[in-house]
Write a protein that holds these residues in place. Structure first.
Motif, PDB file in Angstrom:
ATOM      1  N   VAL A 227       0.887  -1.180  -0.014  1.00 13.55           N
ATOM      2  CA  VAL A 227       0.072  -0.043  -0.007  1.00 13.55           C
ATOM      3  C   VAL A 227       0.682   1.314   0.010  1.00 13.55           C
ATOM      4  CG1 VAL A 227      -1.931   1.232   1.190  1.00 13.55           C
ATOM      5  CG2 VAL A 227      -1.611  -1.350   1.151  1.00 13.55           C
ATOM      6  N   GLY A 228       0.683   2.016  -1.002  1.00  8.51           N
ATOM      7  CA  GLY A 228       1.382   3.501  -1.085  1.00  8.51           C
ATOM      8  C   GLY A 228       0.737   4.673  -0.880  1.00  8.51           C
ATOM      9  N   LYS A 229       1.399   5.644  -0.284  1.00  9.19           N
ATOM     10  CA  LYS A 229       0.780   7.263  -0.157  1.00  9.19           C
ATOM     11  C   LYS A 229       1.270   7.665  -1.450  1.00  9.19           C
ATOM     12  CE  LYS A 229       1.791  11.440   1.996  1.00  9.19           C
ATOM     13  NZ  LYS A 229       2.379  12.000   3.017  1.00  9.19           N
ATOM     14  N   GLY A 230       0.218   8.166  -2.315  1.00  7.99           N
ATOM     15  CA  GLY A 230       0.551   8.535  -3.591  1.00  7.99           C
ATOM     16  C   GLY A 230       0.172  10.207  -3.539  1.00  7.99           C
ATOM     17  N   ARG A 276      -0.583  -7.697  -4.506  1.00 19.97           N
ATOM     18  CA  ARG A 276      -1.658  -6.692  -4.836  1.00 19.97           C
ATOM     19  C   ARG A 276      -1.000  -5.434  -4.371  1.00 19.97           C
ATOM     20  NH1 ARG A 276      -7.470  -6.161  -1.952  1.00 19.97           N
ATOM     21  NH2 ARG A 276      -8.609  -4.493  -3.408  1.00 19.97           N
ATOM     22  N   VAL A 277      -1.149  -4.274  -5.218  1.00 14.63           N
ATOM     23  CA  VAL A 277      -0.535  -3.034  -4.776  1.00 14.63           C
ATOM     24  C   VAL A 277      -1.863  -2.188  -5.141  1.00 14.63           C
ATOM     25  CG1 VAL A 277       1.001  -1.401  -5.694  1.00 14.63           C
ATOM     26  CG2 VAL A 277       1.483  -3.749  -6.115  1.00 14.63           C
ATOM     27  N   ILE A 278      -2.061  -1.377  -3.691  1.00 16.39           N
ATOM     28  CA  ILE A 278      -2.911  -0.440  -3.694  1.00 16.39           C
ATOM     29  C   ILE A 278      -2.139   1.082  -3.532  1.00 16.39           C
ATOM     30  CG2 ILE A 278      -4.986   0.471  -2.325  1.00 16.39           C
ATOM     31  CD1 ILE A 278      -5.215  -2.693  -1.545  1.00 16.39           C
ATOM     32  N   VAL A 279      -2.467   1.956  -4.233  1.00 17.00           N
ATOM     33  CA  VAL A 279      -2.070   3.395  -4.254  1.00 17.00           C
ATOM     34  C   VAL A 279      -3.346   4.286  -4.038  1.00 17.00           C
ATOM     35  CG1 VAL A 279      -0.843   5.115  -5.396  1.00 17.00           C
ATOM     36  CG2 VAL A 279       0.234   2.952  -5.318  1.00 17.00           C
ATOM     37  N   GLY A 280      -3.318   5.100  -3.128  1.00 20.99           N
ATOM     38  CA  GLY A 280      -4.245   6.298  -3.010  1.00 20.99           C
ATOM     39  C   GLY A 280      -3.600   7.506  -3.682  1.00 20.99           C
ATOM     40  N   ALA A 281      -4.010   7.861  -4.761  1.00 18.09           N
ATOM     41  CA  ALA A 281      -3.359   8.959  -5.530  1.00 18.09           C
ATOM     42  C   ALA A 281      -4.119  10.340  -5.761  1.00 18.09           C
ATOM     43  CB  ALA A 281      -3.293   8.274  -7.184  1.00 18.09           C
ATOM     44  N   ILE A 334       2.524  -4.394   3.540  1.00 17.81           N
ATOM     45  CA  ILE A 334       3.304  -3.426   3.820  1.00 17.81           C
ATOM     46  C   ILE A 334       2.798  -2.113   3.069  1.00 17.81           C
ATOM     47  CG2 ILE A 334       5.703  -2.534   3.111  1.00 17.81           C
ATOM     48  CD1 ILE A 334       5.950  -5.082   4.571  1.00 17.81           C
ATOM     49  N   ASP A 335       3.095  -1.114   4.289  1.00 20.15           N
ATOM     50  CA  ASP A 335       2.519   0.485   3.718  1.00 20.15           C
ATOM     51  C   ASP A 335       3.920   1.208   3.557  1.00 20.15           C
ATOM     52  OD1 ASP A 335       2.460   2.648   5.634  1.00 20.15           O
ATOM     53  OD2 ASP A 335       1.241   0.797   6.878  1.00 20.15           O
ATOM     54  N   MET A 336       3.934   2.010   2.796  1.00 27.02           N
ATOM     55  CA  MET A 336       5.184   2.979   2.826  1.00 27.02           C
ATOM     56  C   MET A 336       4.553   4.373   2.213  1.00 27.02           C
ATOM     57  SD  MET A 336       7.889   0.538   0.611  1.00 27.02           S
ATOM     58  CE  MET A 336       9.349   1.172   1.478  1.00 27.02           C
ATOM     59  N   ALA A 425       3.355  -4.099   8.247  1.00 27.37           N
ATOM     60  CA  ALA A 425       4.462  -3.183   8.625  1.00 27.37           C
ATOM     61  C   ALA A 425       4.263  -2.012   7.916  1.00 27.37           C
ATOM     62  CB  ALA A 425       5.857  -3.931   8.424  1.00 27.37           C
ATOM     63  N   HIS A 426       4.489  -0.816   8.730  1.00 29.51           N
ATOM     64  CA  HIS A 426       4.578   0.372   8.157  1.00 29.51           C
ATOM     65  C   HIS A 426       6.039   0.948   8.197  1.00 29.51           C
ATOM     66  CE1 HIS A 426       3.753   4.855   7.918  1.00 29.51           C
ATOM     67  NE2 HIS A 426       4.117   5.044   9.243  1.00 29.51           N
ATOM     68  N   PHE A 427       6.156   1.794   6.914  1.00 28.39           N
ATOM     69  CA  PHE A 427       7.387   2.298   6.675  1.00 28.39           C
ATOM     70  C   PHE A 427       7.365   3.819   6.315  1.00 28.39           C
ATOM     71  CE2 PHE A 427       8.038  -2.164   5.791  1.00 28.39           C
ATOM     72  CZ  PHE A 427       9.242  -2.490   6.079  1.00 28.39           C
ATOM     73  N   ASP A 428       7.827   4.629   7.349  1.00 26.76           N
ATOM     74  CA  ASP A 428       7.775   6.053   7.346  1.00 26.76           C
ATOM     75  C   ASP A 428       9.224   6.526   6.527  1.00 26.76           C
ATOM     76  OD1 ASP A 428       7.404   9.052   7.820  1.00 26.76           O
ATOM     77  OD2 ASP A 428       6.794   8.580   9.642  1.00 26.76           O
TER      78      ASP A 428
END
Length: 461
Positions: A227-230, A276-281, A334-336, A425-428
């Protein structure tokens, strides 16, 4: 895939004409290896080469061509950071080079070379063709370099060419290259499909907010969700950032860029996982319909969220996306995200913190991170700090009222949206190199994804 810097241009096939690179310690210069020859040693000393860490010297032959290159490691027998050879890719004249002796960590040496040769020149005339290295670390180096370059390219592209719609285009391009399936939920459909926080953050932009979803691999394999912050640009919203803080906000989609780089590595390696890849753009812009401090938002999870500051928008986007990913009960999620300045205050730009409840996962990942020179540091999900997110009018406030433990409380906020994943797991991450390093020029950076790839490759082969 097309990259701004072609990774293949930094590597060469084996050649008898490749110039040897000799790695030397300071002790070697006190008692030089006879194989180098007296002339080479005399030349090196005359030019002030003492083999200090990162120092190099180009030694000519009798015709003026390059006979060899000397590279210093200081007191140790190998570079302290295995990626240090990257300095040579930028410093050496055009040509083909090889290591005279295979490095202890050949993969890292190859990676360092290629990463150091990266040059983002999409908006200017490109530099001279880079020096090439005869790789010794196998195909894995080229695969990982592609993931790194993908993340760097996406982050380095300015927001006028990398808004939500362009990020979707890049997302689709990566999916198409690996025959992955894509689903996109956009604009007001986000409300119909129950992504209210993603919609709220992005609705003020003229480029509609969207959730990007990619699936690849066999359904029978272990489920891994990224999961990615976009946030393609972050003005801070109505809590507008000062100009000095807004200057680098094109990199606020660094989480999305990094998960896409990692996804490319996984798919290119054909690992037996269901990815699976999820991105909030979204773009956190300002207009008459921008969300406000004090607003109370619904979330996909059913938790009501009081908005304490519109400049803490990334965790809102991630909250809905994590909930969606968690509904599928993945084995690893995993979120980044380039989430908090507090993480930079605590650990600086080079050392991303990560958070997880899974001790075995954390221990294994730290070992992989150390081994591949992709530094990480585990931080605590300190449960007593959950009270700092309390709200008198909603289930939770998304920020604290004080300035303490900002990266920890952000991670705790995200943890409220995860309950089914076996490991989360969250990666900042920072996603940026503020000053040149041997393996990276100033600019967008891939962080944690080489370590994560190494862990996933070992765990799911």
């Amino acid at each position: 895939m097309k990259f701004d810097t072609d990774p293949s241009a930094l590597f060469a096939a084996r050649s008898n004409k490749a110039v040897p690179i000799h790695t030397l310690t300071k002790d070697d210069m006190k008692k030089p290896p006879a194989a180098l020859g007296k002339e080479a040693i005399a030349w090196a000393k005359a030019n002030g080469f003492t083999a200090k860490s990162g120092q190099h010297c180009v030694v000519p032959d009798e015709k003026g061509a390059i006979a060899c290159v000397l590279f210093g490691t200081g007191e140790e027998g190998e570079p302290q950071n295995g990626l240090a050879h990257g300095a040579l890719a930028r410093a050496l004249p055009q040509g083909t080079y090889r290591f005279a002796k295979k490095p202890k960590d050949a993969l890292a040496a190859d990676l360092g070379w290629a990463m150091g040769g990266y040059d983002f020149a999409r908006y200017r005339k490109k530099s001279a063709k880079p020096a090439k290295l005869v790789a010794t670390g196998g195909d894995t180096a080229a695969l990982q370099v592609q993931g790194v370059f993908m993340a760097r390219d996406l982050i380095n592209t300015p927001a006028n060419d990398m808004g939500p719609s362009q990020l979707e285009k890049a997302f689709r391009k990566i999916a198409s290259a690996h025959k992955a399936k894509v689903n996109v939920i956009k604009g007001n459909d986000l409300l119909k499909k129950n992504f209210p926080m993603v919609h709220a953050v992005g609705r003020a932009s003229t480029d509609a907010p969207r959730v990007l979803d990619m699936k690849w691999g066999k359904a029978s394999h272990a489920k891994i969700t990224l999961v990615g912050k976009g946030v393609t640009f972050d003005t801070g919203g109505l809590n507008i950032k000062p100009g000095s803080s807004m200057a680098l906000m094109k990199k606020d989609m660094g989480g999305a860029a990094n998960v896409l780089g990692l996804a490319h590595m996984i798919m290119a390696a054909k690992l037996p996982v269901r990815l699976r890849v999820i991105v909030g753009a979204v773009e956190n812009a300002i207009s008459g319909n921008a969300f406000r401090p004090g607003d109370i938002l619904d979330s996909r999870k059913g938790i009501t969220v009081e908005i304490g500051n519109t400049d803490a928008e990334g965790r809102l986007v991630l909250g809905d996306c994590l909930t969606w990913g968690d509904e599928e009960k993945p084995e690893l999620m995993i979120d980044m995200a380039t989430l908090t300045g507090a993480a930079r205050v605590a650990l600086g730009p080079d050392l991303p913190p990560f958070y997880t409840h899974d001790d075995a996962f954390a221990d294994a990942l730290m070992k992989r991170a150390d081994a591949c020179f992709d530094p990480l540091w585990r931080m605590p999900l300190w449960a007593p700090y959950q009270s700092m997110l309390s709200s008198k009018v909603a289930d939770v406030n998304h920020i604290t009222s004080g300035g303490f433990g900002g990266s920890i409380t952000a991670a705790l906020f995200l943890s409220r949206f995860v309950e089914n994943a076996k490991t989360w797991a969250h990666f900042d991450i920072f996603g940026w190199v503020p000053t040149d390093k041997p393996w990276a020029k100033t600019g967008g950076e891939a962080q944690a994804i080489r370590a994560l790839f190494a862990h996933i490759e070992r765990s799911y082969r």
